[in-house]
Design a protein around this motif. Structure first.
Motif, PDB file in Angstrom:
ATOM      1  N   LEU A   1      63.984   5.310  34.510  1.00 15.01           N
ATOM      2  CA  LEU A   1      64.814   6.495  34.311  1.00 15.01           C
ATOM      3  C   LEU A   1      64.629   7.498  35.444  1.00 15.01           C
ATOM      4  O   LEU A   1      65.603   8.115  35.894  1.00 15.01           O
ATOM      5  N   LEU A   2      63.405   7.646  35.930  1.00  9.00           N
ATOM      6  CA  LEU A   2      63.175   8.545  37.066  1.00  9.00           C
ATOM      7  C   LEU A   2      63.925   8.062  38.306  1.00  9.00           C
ATOM      8  O   LEU A   2      64.492   8.871  39.053  1.00  9.00           O
ATOM      9  N   MET A   3      63.959   6.756  38.512  1.00 12.36           N
ATOM     10  CA  MET A   3      64.720   6.214  39.641  1.00 12.36           C
ATOM     11  C   MET A   3      66.218   6.449  39.460  1.00 12.36           C
ATOM     12  O   MET A   3      66.930   6.770  40.415  1.00 12.36           O
ATOM     13  N   GLN A   4      66.715   6.302  38.238  1.00 14.36           N
ATOM     14  CA  GLN A   4      68.132   6.550  37.972  1.00 14.36           C
ATOM     15  C   GLN A   4      68.485   8.018  38.205  1.00 14.36           C
ATOM     16  O   GLN A   4      69.557   8.322  38.742  1.00 14.36           O
ATOM     17  N   ILE A   5      67.592   8.905  37.828  1.00 10.34           N
ATOM     18  CA  ILE A   5      67.827  10.324  38.062  1.00 10.34           C
ATOM     19  C   ILE A   5      67.895  10.619  39.559  1.00 10.34           C
ATOM     20  O   ILE A   5      68.777  11.343  40.025  1.00 10.34           O
ATOM     21  N   GLU A   6      66.979  10.055  40.318  1.00 12.81           N
ATOM     22  CA  GLU A   6      66.988  10.257  41.767  1.00 12.81           C
ATOM     23  C   GLU A   6      68.262   9.690  42.392  1.00 12.81           C
ATOM     24  O   GLU A   6      68.855  10.308  43.275  1.00 12.81           O
ATOM     25  N   ALA A   7      68.690   8.519  41.943  1.00  8.03           N
ATOM     26  CA  ALA A   7      69.928   7.923  42.452  1.00  8.03           C
ATOM     27  C   ALA A   7      71.124   8.812  42.108  1.00  8.03           C
ATOM     28  O   ALA A   7      72.020   9.014  42.938  1.00  8.03           O
ATOM     29  N   TYR A   8      71.138   9.353  40.920  1.00  9.89           N
ATOM     30  CA  TYR A   8      72.221  10.248  40.500  1.00  9.89           C
ATOM     31  C   TYR A   8      72.256  11.482  41.393  1.00  9.89           C
ATOM     32  O   TYR A   8      73.320  11.892  41.861  1.00  9.89           O
ATOM     33  N   LYS A   9      71.084  12.070  41.647  1.00  2.15           N
ATOM     34  CA  LYS A   9      71.016  13.254  42.507  1.00  2.15           C
ATOM     35  C   LYS A   9      71.522  12.941  43.917  1.00  2.15           C
ATOM     36  O   LYS A   9      72.224  13.744  44.522  1.00  2.15           O
ATOM     37  N   THR A  10      71.157  11.771  44.425  1.00  2.00           N
ATOM     38  CA  THR A  10      71.587  11.368  45.762  1.00  2.00           C
ATOM     39  C   THR A  10      73.106  11.241  45.818  1.00  2.00           C
ATOM     40  O   THR A  10      73.746  11.721  46.748  1.00  2.00           O
ATOM     41  N   LEU A  11      73.674  10.592  44.811  1.00  2.00           N
ATOM     42  CA  LEU A  11      75.129  10.438  44.776  1.00  2.00           C
ATOM     43  C   LEU A  11      75.838  11.776  44.643  1.00  2.00           C
ATOM     44  O   LEU A  11      76.857  12.014  45.278  1.00  2.00           O
ATOM     45  N   GLU A  12      75.301  12.656  43.823  1.00  2.00           N
ATOM     46  CA  GLU A  12      75.922  13.962  43.629  1.00  2.00           C
ATOM     47  C   GLU A  12      75.833  14.814  44.899  1.00  2.00           C
ATOM     48  O   GLU A  12      76.692  15.651  45.138  1.00  2.00           O
ATOM     49  N   ALA A  13      74.806  14.601  45.704  1.00  2.00           N
ATOM     50  CA  ALA A  13      74.620  15.389  46.924  1.00  2.00           C
ATOM     51  C   ALA A  13      75.564  14.960  48.033  1.00  2.00           C
ATOM     52  O   ALA A  13      75.846  15.736  48.943  1.00  2.00           O
ATOM     53  N   GLN A  14      76.060  13.738  47.966  1.00  2.00           N
ATOM     54  CA  GLN A  14      76.974  13.244  48.991  1.00  2.00           C
ATOM     55  C   GLN A  14      78.336  13.904  48.819  1.00  2.00           C
ATOM     56  O   GLN A  14      78.805  14.086  47.702  1.00  2.00           O
ATOM     57  N   PRO A  15      78.968  14.241  49.943  1.00  2.00           N
ATOM     58  CA  PRO A  15      80.308  14.831  49.828  1.00  2.00           C
ATOM     59  C   PRO A  15      81.280  13.800  49.259  1.00  2.00           C
ATOM     60  O   PRO A  15      81.204  12.614  49.565  1.00  2.00           O
ATOM     61  N   ARG A  16      82.146  14.279  48.421  1.00  2.00           N
ATOM     62  CA  ARG A  16      83.140  13.376  47.833  1.00  2.00           C
ATOM     63  C   ARG A  16      84.168  13.018  48.886  1.00  2.00           C
ATOM     64  O   ARG A  16      84.674  13.861  49.607  1.00  2.00           O
ATOM     65  N   LYS A  17      84.480  11.739  48.968  1.00  2.00           N
ATOM     66  CA  LYS A  17      85.457  11.274  49.943  1.00  2.00           C
ATOM     67  C   LYS A  17      86.860  11.501  49.393  1.00  2.00           C
ATOM     68  O   LYS A  17      87.125  11.250  48.229  1.00  2.00           O
ATOM     69  N   ARG A  18      87.701  11.980  50.260  1.00  2.00           N
ATOM     70  CA  ARG A  18      89.087  12.173  49.856  1.00  2.00           C
ATOM     71  C   ARG A  18      89.810  10.845  49.909  1.00  2.00           C
ATOM     72  O   ARG A  18      89.535  10.006  50.761  1.00  2.00           O
ATOM     73  N   ARG A  19      90.729  10.702  48.987  1.00  2.00           N
ATOM     74  CA  ARG A  19      91.551   9.483  49.030  1.00  2.00           C
ATOM     75  C   ARG A  19      92.444   9.544  50.251  1.00  2.00           C
ATOM     76  O   ARG A  19      93.075  10.549  50.543  1.00  2.00           O
ATOM     77  N   SER A  20      92.500   8.469  50.913  1.00  2.00           N
ATOM     78  CA  SER A  20      93.316   8.412  52.103  1.00  2.00           C
ATOM     79  C   SER A  20      94.780   8.244  51.717  1.00  2.00           C
ATOM     80  O   SER A  20      95.107   7.707  50.671  1.00  2.00           O
ATOM     81  N   ALA A  21      95.631   8.710  52.551  1.00  2.00           N
ATOM     82  CA  ALA A  21      97.072   8.574  52.302  1.00  2.00           C
ATOM     83  C   ALA A  21      97.480   7.115  52.412  1.00  2.00           C
ATOM     84  O   ALA A  21      98.561   6.726  51.982  1.00  2.00           O
TER      85      ALA A  21
END
Length: 119
Positions: free
Chosen positions: A92-112
């Protein structure tokens, strides 16, 4: 047909409308906090996932501990929260860290270009 007492009827209504309190691992305070972020029953908790709900709670209420996460998982899996804590803490601690990492990444915009090839 046997008449139902008002008290029995009221209790059934409470159980139907407040399913979270009937789950293992979740008490009245946990239920209140979950409802404050839109989690009203076991299905909501399952759909959002315990890690996501935990992180959302953690962002709004700073005093949320890992025990809350253990309680949510216990409710979903119908186990005692201490069993979850003893057997899955590192995972669970690893899942929390992975979640934090994903949330910290900028969201990619959908390309046209995502709809290329359609007319």
């Amino acid at each position: 047909m046997r008449p139902c007492s008002f008290k029995g009827f009221y209790r059934q209504i409470l159980l139907m409308t407040n399913e979270l309190t009937s789950l293992n691992g979740l008490g009245p305070r946990s239920t209140y906090l979950l409802k404050s972020i839109g989690i009203h029953n076991k299905e909501d908790l399952f759909d959002y996932g315990a890690i996501h709900v935990y992180m959302k709670l953690k962002s709004q209420y700073k005093n949320i501990s890992l025990n809350f996460l253990y309680g949510m998982l216990a409710a979903l899996e119908d186990k005692h929260w201490r069993e979850i804590a003893a057997t899955r803490r590192e995972e669970l601690l690893m899942q929390i860290e992975a979640y934090k990492t994903l949330e910290a990444q900028p969201r990619k915009r959908r390309s046209a270009n995502t709809n290329q090839g359609t007319t």
